[in-house]
Scaffold this active site. Structure first.
Site, short mmCIF file in Angstrom:
data_model
loop_
_atom_site.label_atom_id
_atom_site.label_comp_id
_atom_site.label_asym_id
_atom_site.label_seq_id
_atom_site.Cartn_x
_atom_site.Cartn_y
_atom_site.Cartn_z
N LYS A 47 -6.97 0.31 -4.96
CA LYS A 47 -6.61 -0.65 -3.91
C LYS A 47 -7.87 -1.20 -3.24
O LYS A 47 -8.98 -0.70 -3.47
CB LYS A 47 -5.71 0.03 -2.87
CG LYS A 47 -6.38 1.19 -2.15
CD LYS A 47 -5.40 1.87 -1.20
CE LYS A 47 -6.07 3.05 -0.49
NZ LYS A 47 -5.38 3.42 0.75
N ARG B 23 3.14 7.50 8.96
CA ARG B 23 2.91 6.10 8.54
C ARG B 23 4.13 5.52 7.85
O ARG B 23 4.89 4.77 8.44
CB ARG B 23 1.65 6.07 7.65
CG ARG B 23 1.09 4.70 7.40
CD ARG B 23 -0.32 4.75 6.82
NE ARG B 23 -0.37 5.30 5.47
CZ ARG B 23 -1.50 5.41 4.77
NH1 ARG B 23 -2.66 5.00 5.29
NH2 ARG B 23 -1.51 5.91 3.55
N HIS C 177 1.68 11.91 1.73
CA HIS C 177 0.25 11.64 1.90
C HIS C 177 -0.28 12.51 3.04
O HIS C 177 0.35 12.59 4.10
CB HIS C 177 0.02 10.16 2.21
CG HIS C 177 -1.43 9.75 2.17
ND1 HIS C 177 -2.27 10.05 1.12
CD2 HIS C 177 -2.18 9.05 3.05
CE1 HIS C 177 -3.46 9.56 1.36
NE2 HIS C 177 -3.45 8.95 2.52
N ARG D 283 -3.59 11.43 -6.66
CA ARG D 283 -3.98 10.05 -6.38
C ARG D 283 -5.46 10.05 -5.98
O ARG D 283 -5.81 10.38 -4.86
CB ARG D 283 -3.11 9.47 -5.27
CG ARG D 283 -1.60 9.53 -5.60
CD ARG D 283 -0.77 8.79 -4.57
NE ARG D 283 -0.97 9.25 -3.22
CZ ARG D 283 -0.34 10.29 -2.68
NH1 ARG D 283 0.53 11.00 -3.39
NH2 ARG D 283 -0.58 10.65 -1.43
N TYR E 190 -31.95 -14.24 16.21
CA TYR E 190 -31.24 -14.67 17.42
C TYR E 190 -31.50 -13.70 18.57
O TYR E 190 -31.59 -12.50 18.39
CB TYR E 190 -29.73 -14.72 17.14
CG TYR E 190 -29.32 -15.78 16.15
CD1 TYR E 190 -28.77 -15.43 14.92
CD2 TYR E 190 -29.49 -17.14 16.42
CE1 TYR E 190 -28.39 -16.39 14.00
CE2 TYR E 190 -29.11 -18.11 15.52
CZ TYR E 190 -28.55 -17.73 14.30
OH TYR E 190 -28.18 -18.69 13.39
N CYS F 22 -28.09 -11.80 10.87
CA CYS F 22 -27.50 -13.14 10.98
C CYS F 22 -26.30 -13.25 10.04
O CYS F 22 -26.00 -12.31 9.31
CB CYS F 22 -28.54 -14.19 10.59
SG CYS F 22 -30.08 -14.04 11.50
N ASP G 36 -26.02 -14.97 7.36
CA ASP G 36 -26.37 -15.05 5.94
C ASP G 36 -27.71 -14.39 5.60
O ASP G 36 -28.08 -14.34 4.43
CB ASP G 36 -26.44 -16.52 5.53
CG ASP G 36 -25.25 -17.30 6.06
OD1 ASP G 36 -25.47 -18.21 6.90
OD2 ASP G 36 -24.12 -16.95 5.70
C1 LIG Z 1 -0.98 6.80 -0.12
C2 LIG Z 1 -2.41 7.05 -0.55
N1 LIG Z 1 -2.66 7.94 -1.52
C3 LIG Z 1 -3.91 8.19 -1.93
C4 LIG Z 1 -4.99 7.52 -1.37
C5 LIG Z 1 -6.39 7.84 -1.84
O1 LIG Z 1 -7.03 8.59 -0.82
P1 LIG Z 1 -8.57 9.02 -1.06
O2 LIG Z 1 -9.36 7.74 -1.17
O3 LIG Z 1 -8.92 9.82 0.14
O4 LIG Z 1 -8.59 9.81 -2.34
C6 LIG Z 1 -4.79 6.61 -0.36
C7 LIG Z 1 -3.48 6.37 0.06
O5 LIG Z 1 -3.22 5.47 1.05
#
Ligand SMILES: Cc1ncc(COP(=O)(O)O)cc1O
Length: 391
Positions: A39, A138, A168, A224, A270, A317, A319
């Site tokens: 993600k 969440r 989670h 995950r 700046y 800045c 850029d």
């Molecule tokens: C639901 C969920 N699941 C897993 C992750 C991964 O977590 P890490 O980056 O700490 O491994 C993130 C997440 O939002």
């Protein structure tokens, strides 16, 4: 011909991605799969390239936060299972069906509406992972009754398949394991309630990187794997535990655009917050806060030049930034490392995160579309993707 017209770039070492994944492969029980979390455009590293490398290195599936992120992966030709971990508006269920992407659900109403939409035009069924909220606060069901109601609703649906159940962890990266153990106990009680209701469990998962490191036997069917895939540790505590040794995959580099030696004192940037003194060299680098290099690093951050650390001079800045090379002479086009290693020195994402008062997760995610990504194997560039100019 270079496919981008600036002298600032991100380098992603795909061999580090491979090595990190295989480190977790060895750390986990053989039966436990690995879902690579890509993600936020692969935590800023590039979801397509990291996703492909992770799958080629042994990951079984991918996870994203948003259905739109899954669309990008499918368009890039990735056919592996993809789970959307976040909330998906029910109107988007047809897209999930067309992309053959699994979604997260935890509401009877959402499930019923999604099934009705898919039935209307006889769309392909969509796999659903049921999320339980065991202490993250969440998304997810919070009681056994709600869990059984959601699973029961799924069982009534012809166009939704119950393909997973997960939770989670909020504190898996902390030395005090009270909260994470309480969450895991509750998750186990949810699983037991399903067994007692004669439900056959689908894919079960609960571990993020921290939990995979600390509790590998909680891997169930898959973990995950997010931050660890990129060679970063979820917290200093997890880094110091050193159960697994990880290789950071990302570097941020640039080349000097302009350099001058002060004959007499002059102020820099700046607000004129920095005064260069006679004989001091000031270099201008083509990167700024519009690239995701934070303005909070003004007069605080450092860069690497010729293997040594030099301070940012003045305010960052939009850029450009200026750095003081002290008495070190330099030339235009000389390479400077903003994040990563040069010689014996390293400016880690952890260091930058500390300076910014945030966590290492956020630092690479800030690097945006203006910075081209170069993908390396054997220290050689094998591919380039520039979000600004390429689709
Ligand atoms: C639901 C969920 N699941 C897993 C992750 C991964 O977590 P890490 O980056 O700490 O491994 C993130 C997440 O939002």
């Amino acid at each position: 011909m270079k496919s981008f017209c600036r002298d600032t770039w991100v380098e992603v070492d795909l061999e580090a991605i491979r090595a990190n994944l295989q480190t977790f492969r060895r750390h986990l029980p053989e039966k436990t799969g690995i879902m690579a979390v890509v993600k936020a455009d692969g935590y800023g590293h590039g979801a397509v390239h990291v996703g492909k490398e992770a799958l080629a290195s042994g990951a079984d599936s991918l996870a994203v936060a948003l259905l739109d992120e899954a669309l990008v992966l499918r368009r890039a030709g990735i056919t592996a299972p993809i789970l959307v971990l976040g909330y998906t508006p029910v109107e988007s269920i047809v897209t999930a069906s067309e992309l053959e992407v699994e979604l997260t659900a935890y509401s009877v109403e959402w499930i019923t509406n999604a099934n009705d939409i898919l039935q209307k035009n006889n769309h392909k069924p969509v796999g659903i992972h049921v999320k339980t909220d065991t202490g993250m606060g969440r998304l997810g069901v919070r009681t056994k009754e709600d869990l059984l109601a959601v699973v029961g609703a799924l069982e009534e649906c012809s166009k939704l398949k119950w393909t997973g159940i997960f939770t989670h962890f909020a504190c898996a990266d902390e030395p005090d394991t009270t909260h994470v153990r309480r969450q895991h106990d509750l998750f186990q009680s949810f699983l037991q309630a399903l067994r007692e209701a004669n439900k056959t469990l689908p894919t079960v998962h609960c571990c993020n990187t921290a939990a995979a490191i600390a509790f590998p036997d909680w891997g169930y069917d898959t973990i995950r794997l997010g931050i660890g895939l990129y060679g970063l540790y979820p917290s200093l505590y997890m880094k110091e535990r050193a159960d697994v040794i990880l290789a950071p995959a990302l570097a941020l580099k640039t080349r000097i655009a302009h350099v001058k030696k002060a004959d007499e004192p002059f102020t820099v940037s700046y607000g004129a917050t920095y005064a260069a003194q006679p004989a001091e060299w000031i270099a201008t680098l083509p990167i700024g806060y519009a690239d995701g290099y934070s303005r909070l690093l003004s007069n605080r951050g450092e860069v690497l030049y010729n293997g040594s650390r030099y301070p940012i001079a003045g305010r960052v800045c939009m850029d450009q930034i200026m750095v003081s090379l002290k008495s070190t002479e330099a030339e235009v086009n000389d390479e400077v490392v903003l994040y990563g290693k040069q010689g014996d020195e390293e400016i880690s994402l952890d260091e930058i995160a500390d300076l910014l008062g945030t966590i290492n997760y956020e630092v690479p995610c800030m690097l945006n579309y203006r910075i081209p990504r170069l993908y390396l194997r054997d220290q050689k560039v094998t591919d380039v993707f520039h979000p600004l100019t390429m689709k």
